[in-house]
Write an enzyme that holds these catalytic residues in place. Sequence first.
Site, mmCIF file in Angstrom:
data_model
loop_
_atom_site.group_PDB
_atom_site.id
_atom_site.type_symbol
_atom_site.label_atom_id
_atom_site.label_comp_id
_atom_site.label_asym_id
_atom_site.label_seq_id
_atom_site.Cartn_x
_atom_site.Cartn_y
_atom_site.Cartn_z
ATOM 1 N N SER A 127 1.060 -1.566 -0.234
ATOM 2 C CA SER A 127 -0.344 -0.043 -0.202
ATOM 3 C C SER A 127 0.860 1.252 -0.582
ATOM 4 O O SER A 127 2.061 0.919 -0.424
ATOM 5 C CB SER A 127 -0.852 -0.098 0.782
ATOM 6 O OG SER A 127 -2.289 1.099 0.836
ATOM 7 N N TYR B 89 -5.327 7.945 -6.560
ATOM 8 C CA TYR B 89 -4.784 6.480 -5.238
ATOM 9 C C TYR B 89 -5.270 6.686 -4.221
ATOM 10 O O TYR B 89 -5.151 5.317 -3.826
ATOM 11 C CB TYR B 89 -3.786 7.486 -5.829
ATOM 12 C CG TYR B 89 -2.519 6.366 -5.752
ATOM 13 C CD1 TYR B 89 -2.263 5.419 -6.034
ATOM 14 C CD2 TYR B 89 -1.841 6.657 -4.840
ATOM 15 C CE1 TYR B 89 -1.176 4.817 -6.006
ATOM 16 C CE2 TYR B 89 -0.394 5.673 -4.135
ATOM 17 C CZ TYR B 89 -0.189 5.199 -4.843
ATOM 18 O OH TYR B 89 0.884 4.067 -4.601
ATOM 19 N N LYS C 32 -5.931 2.599 -2.750
ATOM 20 C CA LYS C 32 -5.055 2.130 -1.545
ATOM 21 C C LYS C 32 -5.977 2.173 -0.055
ATOM 22 O O LYS C 32 -5.976 1.028 0.661
ATOM 23 C CB LYS C 32 -4.130 3.235 -1.492
ATOM 24 C CG LYS C 32 -2.686 2.982 -2.146
ATOM 25 C CD LYS C 32 -2.926 1.696 -2.526
ATOM 26 C CE LYS C 32 -1.678 1.788 -3.991
ATOM 27 N NZ LYS C 32 -1.138 0.338 -3.412
#
Length: 288
Positions: free
Chosen positions: A133, A147, A151
């Site tokens: 991650s 993004y 994550k």
Amino acid sequence: MQTWFITGTSSGFGRSLTEQLLRRGDRVAATLRRPAALDDLRAEHGDRLWVARLDVTDAAEVRRVIDAAVAELGTLDVVVNNAGYGLFCSVEEASDEQVRRVVDTNLVGSMQVIRAVLPHLRAQGRGHILQVSTAGGQTTYPNFSYYHASKWGIEGFCQTVAAEVAPFGIAVTIVEPGATATGFGDGLDTAPPMPEYEATPAGEVRRALASNAFPLPNDPEKIVRAMLDVVEREHPPLRLPLGVDTADHVRAALQARLAEHDAERATALWVAIHPGGPEDDQPTAAAR
């Protein structure tokens, strides 16, 4: 000797991890979009390096490649979900295709790898999944909204998976590297900037990245060594924060969230069902 299955091995952490594992004598099933990128390692290490083309956004291909790796190698001790796609732009600037790609790669792709490998790990009664991650899986920065969405999503998924598969002897660790010079920044996808965001935090971060002023304080080789180390622990952690920025920024973000959570405690409790009816007519009164 252990056998590792790693996605996204053409560069960055995936490539470095593959190199270090081969040097110490382990076997690696390395997957990537362009298998020729590992020709040098295949020539040096022979059959200890198993290479296959894999696009993690193709669920059928994910299952096929993982099944083939197990069939040929016999076992998988550690599975590393490392393949990723970075999108750098404000929320309004991204195209629909870019949004879909970041979610399909970082979230759904990682989920499909885990789904495909679990039957094999369950059957052998052991295994360790490392989900790569980022510090951005627990905190946020302007221009990384999509993004972050991927994550934060995969971290929630993995935390649930960890509880489900622990009875089968399978461990899950979420690896959270901070900003590191791995070349990831050079491969960030972008979108045409909107002038409306120039004088906002999004514009500030864009300029910092363009001028190389965005700090990269962490050692990529040490991060890989920490990933190797966590697999050897008897009781590996669910989350492995790695980096100066991860330690500081994530801690600050968690403290701020906890403070805000505690500040709303009275309102949270006010909405509960009380046998004698509500204690107060207004939630704001309960919170004061």
